[in-house]
Motif scaffolding. Structure first.
Motif, PDB file in Angstrom:
ATOM      1  N   UNK A 129      37.190  45.202  52.148  1.00 55.18           N
ATOM      2  CA  UNK A 129      36.753  44.315  53.218  1.00 55.18           C
ATOM      3  C   UNK A 129      35.242  44.159  53.160  1.00 55.18           C
ATOM      4  N   UNK A 130      34.782  42.934  53.187  1.00 58.70           N
ATOM      5  CA  UNK A 130      33.344  42.676  53.222  1.00 58.70           C
ATOM      6  C   UNK A 130      32.819  43.087  54.591  1.00 58.70           C
ATOM      7  N   UNK A 131      31.648  43.721  54.634  1.00 55.43           N
ATOM      8  CA  UNK A 131      31.116  44.170  55.926  1.00 55.43           C
ATOM      9  C   UNK A 131      30.804  43.031  56.893  1.00 55.43           C
ATOM     10  N   UNK A 132      30.601  41.819  56.378  1.00 55.41           N
ATOM     11  CA  UNK A 132      30.237  40.698  57.261  1.00 55.41           C
ATOM     12  C   UNK A 132      31.443  39.971  57.857  1.00 55.41           C
ATOM     13  N   UNK A 133      32.656  40.430  57.598  1.00 55.97           N
ATOM     14  CA  UNK A 133      33.823  39.774  58.199  1.00 55.97           C
ATOM     15  C   UNK A 133      33.738  39.874  59.717  1.00 55.97           C
TER      16      UNK A 133
END
Length: 171
Positions: A129-133
């Motif tokens: 998961x990308x941290x900016x989601x």
């Protein structure tokens, strides 16, 4: 491959970085039954029996990008004609993939052609998961495609080309 959930496998010159998740996030998570048979024109038949994935992921765990484990229980319902590949995707509200994995059985160590027919199998997948989601509810889907048949996806009886495994809430 038989104990963890691989999300990435990246090479940089002679160094390799592999990111995994463990079963820890799946403790206490019930399996969801699906019994969804996917088929194609080459008569490949695979049934997704059940799956398990975390129902939520907190924001603190995503600051550096986290890997969520997804367990898919399945079986091959007849002789497989060619190689098949799994796709696992996390979709946002607009239906766009925000995290995805493309793999073969046991992290590409086993071929679908080698698997026994009518015997339960377990696929472990990890999604980075990308941290900016942004926070919200996401759909987790999985399916199969045949790369030797121009990437043709196997389909359910209703024509859908994936199985909805669950919903995941990002905090």
């Amino acid at each position: 491959a038989q104990n963890a959930y691989k999300a990435t496998d990246d090479w940089s010159e002679e160094f390799r970085l592999v990111r995994y998740a463990t079963d820890l996030q799946l403790q206490g998570v019930p399996s969801l039954p699906h019994n969804a048979q996917l088929t194609d024109g080459a008569n490949n038949r695979v049934t997704i029996l059940s799956s398990a994935a975390p129902i939520s992921v907190d924001g603190d765990g995503r600051r550096e990008g986290s890997v969520i484990p997804i367990r898919i229980d399945y079986q091959i319902d007849g002789a497989v004609d060619g190689e098949l590949r799994w796709f696992v995707q996390l979709l946002n509200q607009q239906g766009e993939a925000v995290a995805q994995l493309d793999t073969a059985p046991e992290d590409n160590y086993v071929s679908f052609l080698q698997l026994p027919v009518n015997q339960p199998q377990l696929e472990r997948a990890g999604l980075l998961l990308a941290p900016e989601l942004p926070p919200g509810q996401y759909r987790l889907i999985a399916g199969l495609y045949n790369p030797t048949a121009n990437g043709t996806r196997l389909r359910l009886a209703d024509g859908a080309d994936f199985v909805l495994l669950s919903f995941i809430t990002l905090q």
